[in-house]
Enzyme design. Structure first.
Site, PDB file in Angstrom:
ATOM      1  N   TYR A 133      -7.889  13.454  -3.547  1.00 10.38           N
ATOM      2  CA  TYR A 133      -9.116  13.164  -4.015  1.00 10.38           C
ATOM      3  C   TYR A 133      -9.128  11.732  -3.934  1.00 10.38           C
ATOM      4  O   TYR A 133      -9.577  10.790  -4.627  1.00 10.38           O
ATOM      5  CB  TYR A 133      -9.357  13.489  -5.637  1.00 10.38           C
ATOM      6  CG  TYR A 133     -10.920  13.736  -6.080  1.00 10.38           C
ATOM      7  CD1 TYR A 133     -11.652  14.824  -5.594  1.00 10.38           C
ATOM      8  CD2 TYR A 133     -11.790  12.598  -6.701  1.00 10.38           C
ATOM      9  CE1 TYR A 133     -13.109  14.890  -5.891  1.00 10.38           C
ATOM     10  CE2 TYR A 133     -12.804  12.591  -7.089  1.00 10.38           C
ATOM     11  CZ  TYR A 133     -13.540  13.738  -6.735  1.00 10.38           C
ATOM     12  OH  TYR A 133     -14.890  13.861  -7.192  1.00 10.38           O
TER      13      TYR A 133
ATOM     14  N   ALA B 240       0.442  10.568   5.477  1.00 11.84           N
ATOM     15  CA  ALA B 240       1.686  10.547   5.094  1.00 11.84           C
ATOM     16  C   ALA B 240       1.743  11.667   3.689  1.00 11.84           C
ATOM     17  O   ALA B 240       2.702  12.184   3.770  1.00 11.84           O
ATOM     18  CB  ALA B 240       1.809   9.145   4.820  1.00 11.84           C
TER      19      ALA B 240
ATOM     20  N   GLN C 272       0.257  14.536   3.593  1.00  8.93           N
ATOM     21  CA  GLN C 272       0.209  15.887   3.975  1.00  8.93           C
ATOM     22  C   GLN C 272       1.836  16.193   4.308  1.00  8.93           C
ATOM     23  O   GLN C 272       2.343  17.212   4.054  1.00  8.93           O
ATOM     24  CB  GLN C 272      -0.533  16.157   5.215  1.00  8.93           C
ATOM     25  CG  GLN C 272      -1.965  16.008   4.794  1.00  8.93           C
ATOM     26  CD  GLN C 272      -2.814  16.360   5.948  1.00  8.93           C
ATOM     27  OE1 GLN C 272      -2.393  16.692   7.082  1.00  8.93           O
ATOM     28  NE2 GLN C 272      -4.203  16.191   5.772  1.00  8.93           N
TER      29      GLN C 272
ATOM     30  N   HIS D   6      -8.846  16.531   9.704  1.00 11.96           N
ATOM     31  CA  HIS D   6      -8.042  15.462  10.977  1.00 11.96           C
ATOM     32  C   HIS D   6      -7.005  16.421  11.410  1.00 11.96           C
ATOM     33  O   HIS D   6      -6.179  17.103  10.725  1.00 11.96           O
ATOM     34  CB  HIS D   6      -7.459  14.416   9.955  1.00 11.96           C
ATOM     35  CG  HIS D   6      -7.107  13.286  11.061  1.00 11.96           C
ATOM     36  ND1 HIS D   6      -7.486  13.076  12.320  1.00 11.96           N
ATOM     37  CD2 HIS D   6      -5.918  12.506  10.826  1.00 11.96           C
ATOM     38  CE1 HIS D   6      -6.903  12.097  12.736  1.00 11.96           C
ATOM     39  NE2 HIS D   6      -5.974  11.585  11.987  1.00 11.96           N
TER      40      HIS D   6
ATOM     41  N   GLY E  97     -15.706   9.530   3.745  1.00 12.09           N
ATOM     42  CA  GLY E  97     -16.354  10.496   2.715  1.00 12.09           C
ATOM     43  C   GLY E  97     -17.382   9.919   1.794  1.00 12.09           C
ATOM     44  O   GLY E  97     -18.363  10.728   1.619  1.00 12.09           O
TER      45      GLY E  97
ATOM     46  N   GLU F  45     -10.414   4.630  16.167  1.00 12.90           N
ATOM     47  CA  GLU F  45     -10.054   3.725  14.996  1.00 12.90           C
ATOM     48  C   GLU F  45      -9.225   2.310  15.681  1.00 12.90           C
ATOM     49  O   GLU F  45      -9.533   1.242  15.152  1.00 12.90           O
ATOM     50  CB  GLU F  45      -9.208   4.383  13.906  1.00 12.90           C
ATOM     51  CG  GLU F  45      -9.786   5.582  13.496  1.00 12.90           C
ATOM     52  CD  GLU F  45      -8.473   6.377  12.485  1.00 12.90           C
ATOM     53  OE1 GLU F  45      -9.198   7.070  11.699  1.00 12.90           O
ATOM     54  OE2 GLU F  45      -7.531   6.273  12.929  1.00 12.90           O
TER      55      GLU F  45
ATOM     56  N   GLU G 188     -25.263 -11.548  12.903  1.00 13.96           N
ATOM     57  CA  GLU G 188     -26.371 -11.191  13.767  1.00 13.96           C
ATOM     58  C   GLU G 188     -26.038  -9.871  14.150  1.00 13.96           C
ATOM     59  O   GLU G 188     -26.782  -8.819  14.243  1.00 13.96           O
ATOM     60  CB  GLU G 188     -26.733 -12.342  14.787  1.00 13.96           C
ATOM     61  CG  GLU G 188     -27.953 -11.490  15.789  1.00 13.96           C
ATOM     62  CD  GLU G 188     -28.283 -12.962  16.454  1.00 13.96           C
ATOM     63  OE1 GLU G 188     -29.200 -12.587  17.506  1.00 13.96           O
ATOM     64  OE2 GLU G 188     -27.727 -14.063  16.501  1.00 13.96           O
TER      65      GLU G 188
ATOM     66  N   SER H 292     -34.625 -11.393  24.407  1.00 15.88           N
ATOM     67  CA  SER H 292     -35.180 -12.404  25.435  1.00 15.88           C
ATOM     68  C   SER H 292     -34.494 -12.514  26.678  1.00 15.88           C
ATOM     69  O   SER H 292     -33.558 -11.598  26.890  1.00 15.88           O
ATOM     70  CB  SER H 292     -34.837 -13.973  24.443  1.00 15.88           C
ATOM     71  OG  SER H 292     -33.393 -14.162  25.008  1.00 15.88           O
TER      72      SER H 292
END
Length: 354
Positions: free
Chosen positions: A38, A101, A103, A124, A153, A212, A248, A270
């Site tokens: 979670y 990690a 997992q 993933h 998420g 990434e 910007e 421009s």
């Protein structure tokens, strides 16, 4: 499935028109979806599934900040919130949304509960694609699927609450029951996807790790730092260098590019900006192509995975990481950014009070 032409290439895409929510609800009505973890993806996916009427439980380590967050989000200990082992035992679909990690560390625990006919779900492709390093090798008698929202998420949840949806990729790695594909599609709709694009585990993780490290974060951060440094060294003030480099970009240009495309942006600036951008974009493309090819090769060879696993498993990694992040946070560039953002929020407050 709908066939949509993307720049001259036809692709099949699943939309909520072709596969409406009620169909996903009916298909998964007898499933118990155990969301394990979670942290980053877990809350958004679990809350969207719950709000969409699916049977969802959470598996999380007790006495952790994530356990407390789950309680705050309305999950009830002993009813919908359990230890990781108990949730994995109860679940028929085990959504492994731990960090990469995490997992690796928890795989022996989860594997015990992958009894025949269950479904192992990822967002993933890392653990499966690089299983020679992660040792995540599912039993042959379970379905293994993927739904990967193209964003955090938090974004998935925010867009859901606004009535929209985040695009997601979906894939099947192992079809033990003959139903893996439809499970992936139904879950993709259930978590709040707007459109579902077919991929496979390898392509998902190769593109994700490249993105990434490239345009999404690594390259963006690097080129911002470079331009800011050039402007400061040439005598521009911190605020001027930041406004021209970041403010910007984020407050004006990126939203417009997202809405209308870079081609529109070129046509609606421009003449001076237009001419300069067209003249210089090729130089930047040619300068970065070798770096991006080197990056992709590093991902495909498994070197990036090896580095991630090795660095993430060192005992002092969290402390070392905080030193690196603090260096970024305390730099003149991002200290200036904090002040500019504060001024931006003060302006919004003043406008609201007016």
């Amino acid at each position: 499935m709908a066939t949509i032409n993307f720049g001259g290439v036809d692709e099949t895409v699943i939309t909520r028109d072709e596969y409406p929510l009620f169909k996903a609800q009916a298909y998964l009505k007898d499933e118990v979806i155990a969301v394990i973890g979670y942290g980053v993806q877990g809350p958004g996916q679990a809350l969207n599934l719950r709000d969409n009427g699916f049977n969802v439980i959470i598996g999380q380590r007790q006495d952790s900040p994530s356990w407390e967050k789950a309680l705050q989000d309305g999950w009830v200990e002993g009813e919908t919130l359990f230890s990781i082992e108990e949730a994995a035992e109860r679940g028929t679909i085990i959504a492994n949304l731990l960090s990469d990690a995490g997992q690796i560390a928890l795989w022996p625990t989860l594997k015990k509960h992958l009894t025949p006919g269950k479904t192992l779900y990822f967002s993933h492709g890392f653990g499966i694609t690089f299983n020679d390093q992660t040792n995540i090798i599912p039993p042959a008698d379970v379905d293994v699927i993927l739904v990967a929202p193209k964003g955090s998420g938090t974004s998935l949840r925010r867009l859901y609450l606004q009535g929209g949806g985040l695009n997601s990729s979906y894939a099947v790695f192992q079809d033990a029951t003959g139903e893996a594909l439809e499970k992936a599609i139904a879950l993709g709709i259930g978590v709040g996807s707007g459109y579902l694009f077919e991929t496979d585990f390898k392509r998902e993780v190769y593109s994700d790790l490249t993105g990434e490290r490239g345009v999404l974060m690594g390259a963006l951060a690097g080129i911002i730092e470079a331009q800011y440094q050039v402007l400061r060294q040439r005598g521009h003030s911190p605020s001027e260098a930041f406004n021209e480099t970041v403010e910007e970009l984020t407050q004006s240009l990126v939203p417009l590019v997202g809405e209308n495309g870079m081609d529109w942006m070129f046509s609606n600036c421009s003449v001076t900006a237009q001419r300069g951008a067209l003249d210089w974009k090729g130089r930047f493309r040619e300068a970065t192509l070798p770096v991006l090819n080197e990056l992709y090769d590093s991902v495909a060879s498994g070197q990036e995975a090896a580095r991630t696993i090795q660095r993430g498993s060192t005992p002092n990694y969290r402390q070392e990481l905080e030193v690196e992040l603090k260096e970024v946070r305390d730099s003149e560039l991002w200290q200036t950014g904090a002040t500019v953002r504060q001024l931006r929020s003060l302006k919004k407050t003043a406008e609201a009070d007016a």
